[in-house]
Design a protein around this motif. Structure first.
Motif, PDB file in Angstrom:
ATOM      1  N   ARG A   3     -78.382  61.903  11.409  1.00 29.67           N
ATOM      2  CA  ARG A   3     -79.191  62.996  11.800  1.00 29.67           C
ATOM      3  C   ARG A   3     -78.966  63.641  11.819  1.00 29.67           C
ATOM      4  O   ARG A   3     -78.669  64.670  13.209  1.00 29.67           O
ATOM      5  N   SER A   5     -80.098  67.936  12.824  1.00 33.41           N
ATOM      6  CA  SER A   5     -80.984  68.458  13.559  1.00 33.41           C
ATOM      7  C   SER A   5     -81.279  70.536  13.652  1.00 33.41           C
ATOM      8  O   SER A   5     -81.886  70.844  13.826  1.00 33.41           O
ATOM      9  N   GLU A   7     -81.551  73.615  11.989  1.00 33.09           N
ATOM     10  CA  GLU A   7     -83.226  74.425  11.478  1.00 33.09           C
ATOM     11  C   GLU A   7     -82.295  75.601  10.555  1.00 33.09           C
ATOM     12  O   GLU A   7     -83.015  76.895  10.278  1.00 33.09           O
ATOM     13  N   ALA A  22     -95.840  64.836   8.862  1.00 35.49           N
ATOM     14  CA  ALA A  22     -94.703  65.398   8.848  1.00 35.49           C
ATOM     15  C   ALA A  22     -93.766  64.000   8.169  1.00 35.49           C
ATOM     16  O   ALA A  22     -94.451  62.630   8.857  1.00 35.49           O
ATOM     17  N   ASN A  24     -89.903  61.768   9.516  1.00 38.39           N
ATOM     18  CA  ASN A  24     -88.335  62.018   9.954  1.00 38.39           C
ATOM     19  C   ASN A  24     -87.543  60.309   9.294  1.00 38.39           C
ATOM     20  O   ASN A  24     -88.472  59.683   9.870  1.00 38.39           O
ATOM     21  N   SER A  25     -87.436  60.266   8.333  1.00 36.81           N
ATOM     22  CA  SER A  25     -86.599  59.636   7.177  1.00 36.81           C
ATOM     23  C   SER A  25     -84.948  59.105   7.403  1.00 36.81           C
ATOM     24  O   SER A  25     -84.511  60.176   7.607  1.00 36.81           O
ATOM     25  N   ASP A  29     -86.473  64.998   6.171  1.00 35.76           N
ATOM     26  CA  ASP A  29     -87.073  65.399   7.867  1.00 35.76           C
ATOM     27  C   ASP A  29     -88.453  66.747   6.857  1.00 35.76           C
ATOM     28  O   ASP A  29     -87.565  67.300   6.827  1.00 35.76           O
ATOM     29  N   GLU A  31     -91.114  68.827   9.054  1.00 32.12           N
ATOM     30  CA  GLU A  31     -91.316  68.680  10.538  1.00 32.12           C
ATOM     31  C   GLU A  31     -92.783  68.947  10.250  1.00 32.12           C
ATOM     32  O   GLU A  31     -93.737  68.783   9.793  1.00 32.12           O
ATOM     33  N   ASP A  32     -93.131  68.932  11.893  1.00 29.71           N
ATOM     34  CA  ASP A  32     -94.610  68.921  12.399  1.00 29.71           C
ATOM     35  C   ASP A  32     -95.605  69.371  11.589  1.00 29.71           C
ATOM     36  O   ASP A  32     -94.965  70.757  12.411  1.00 29.71           O
ATOM     37  N   HIS A  53     -82.128  65.397   4.851  1.00 31.20           N
ATOM     38  CA  HIS A  53     -80.531  64.435   5.913  1.00 31.20           C
ATOM     39  C   HIS A  53     -79.314  64.292   4.516  1.00 31.20           C
ATOM     40  O   HIS A  53     -79.359  63.661   3.736  1.00 31.20           O
ATOM     41  N   SER A 182     -88.473  55.636   2.638  1.00 28.45           N
ATOM     42  CA  SER A 182     -86.977  55.257   2.584  1.00 28.45           C
ATOM     43  C   SER A 182     -87.142  54.544   1.447  1.00 28.45           C
ATOM     44  O   SER A 182     -85.759  54.820   0.676  1.00 28.45           O
TER      45      SER A 182
END
Length: 344
Positions: A3, A5, A7, A22, A24-25, A29, A31-32, A53, A182
């Motif tokens: 994954r 992270s 940015e 939001a 995250n699969s 990704d 974001e909220d 990803h 997914s």
């Protein structure tokens, strides 16, 4: 699954309103949309980062350039948009009457249901407001390039290899529910037809958009040719033959002269009626002899009166046609996606 992270890079979705939730699969990704304001209360972010990803994502721009990086991310955002639209349609617009018909559903049944069911196209507007990328922490505007997006939608793995980037990781997904994001995203990555259908579906946002017919017909023709090529494989692998029969039946009704072809491709190709709004411009445009003032007229009669008698449909009658096209195609797409397109 590795994954990411970081940015430092990604697609920026600018929105002052609720849009796609939001996520995250395995593949993306997003974001909220909520943040904490200066008074320690919740506020809606004006900008949200959307990232694929991929193990090379932070080096991707240097390999493919900003424009291709932007287009690749917009294609993935279109998958997510399509996933959201199909989920909304299934939860809020597909009625029990339609589902209960099962594999015996006729387009005439759908037309009858739509007499009392208002079906609008759901659109989060995420694609409309995805016009910038983040590159090494800096925001850049990039003009949307639909041609380039089409290329990524149909040749994603090949293009990544061309730029000396690895393909997306192969993951096993046991939950074969098309509303599992997914599973749907994997389908788009491993099968070009799924990618094309989702991309076109995401870009349907209004009955009055100028490419409404083009995108609908692309979806229907893609599904029709997929069935032609893979029917025997689907029949061999399927554990839900009733889904196969439903898909084959709807597809046949749409493409058969003895069913609803005249209401679908008969209109999509009607350059003598629609002029350049149709898929072709090979015929002289006919004049009209008046407006159709009939009430409760069927879609087939709307088409026949216009084609044979020059009786022009009203705005309400056009909307009736558009809704039949959209809902029927929607229901076909949902069930076509349920066919056994790929293994885990």
């Amino acid at each position: 699954m590795h994954r990411l992270s970081s940015e430092n890079s990604g697609l920026i979705v600018s929105a002052h309103f609720d849009t796609l939730p939001a996520l995250n699969s395995f593949y993306i990704d997003f974001e909220d949309g909520e943040t904490i304001n200066v008074e320690d209360g919740y506020a809606t972010k004006q900008k949200r980062l959307f990232r694929v990803h991929h193990k090379d994502v932070d080096n991707m721009i240097s390999s493919v350039g900003e424009s291709n990086f932007f287009s690749l991310h917009r294609v993935f955002l279109s998958y997510y948009e399509a996933h959201s639209k199909l989920g909304h349609l299934w939860s809020h617009q597909v009625t029990k009457e339609v589902v209960q018909k099962g594999e015996h559903i006729n387009i005439s049944d759908i037309e009858n249901v739509l007499e009392t069911k208002d079906v609008q196209i759901a659109d989060s507007r995420a694609l409309k407001y995805a016009n910038h990328i983040m590159n090494k922490g800096k925001e850049h505007y990039v003009e949307a390039n639909s041609f380039q997006e089409y290329l990524w939608a149909i040749q994603m793995t090949e293009l990544l290899r061309t730029y000396n980037l690895s393909a997306f990781e192969k993951v096993t997904i046991n939950n074969k529910d098309i509303f599992n994001s997914s599973y749907l995203f994997k389908g788009a990555i491993v099968k070009k037809e799924i990618s094309v259908v989702l991309y076109e579906w995401a870009n349907l946002y209004s009955y009055t958009q100028s490419d409404f017919i083009k995108r609908l017909s692309n979806i229907l023709e893609t599904i029709n040719m997929d069935i032609t090529r893979n029917k025997s494989l689907y029949d061999k692998k399927s554990i839900r033959p009733e889904v196969n029969h439903l898909v084959y039946s709807l597809d046949k009704q749409i493409h058969s002269n003895s069913h609803y072809k005249g209401c679908f491709f008969g209109m999509f190709n009607a350059s003598d009626l629609f002029g350049p709004y149709s898929r072709h411009s090979s015929h002289q445009i006919k004049s009209i002899n008046g407006i159709n003032t009939q009430e409760n007229v069927s879609c087939k009669d709307i088409v026949t009166d216009w084609r044979k008698n020059g009786i022009f449909p009203t705005d309400q009658q056009f909307t009736k046609l558009f809704k039949l096209w959209y809902f029927t195609t929607s229901y076909l797409v949902i069930n076509w996606l349920r066919l056994p397109h790929f293994n885990k």
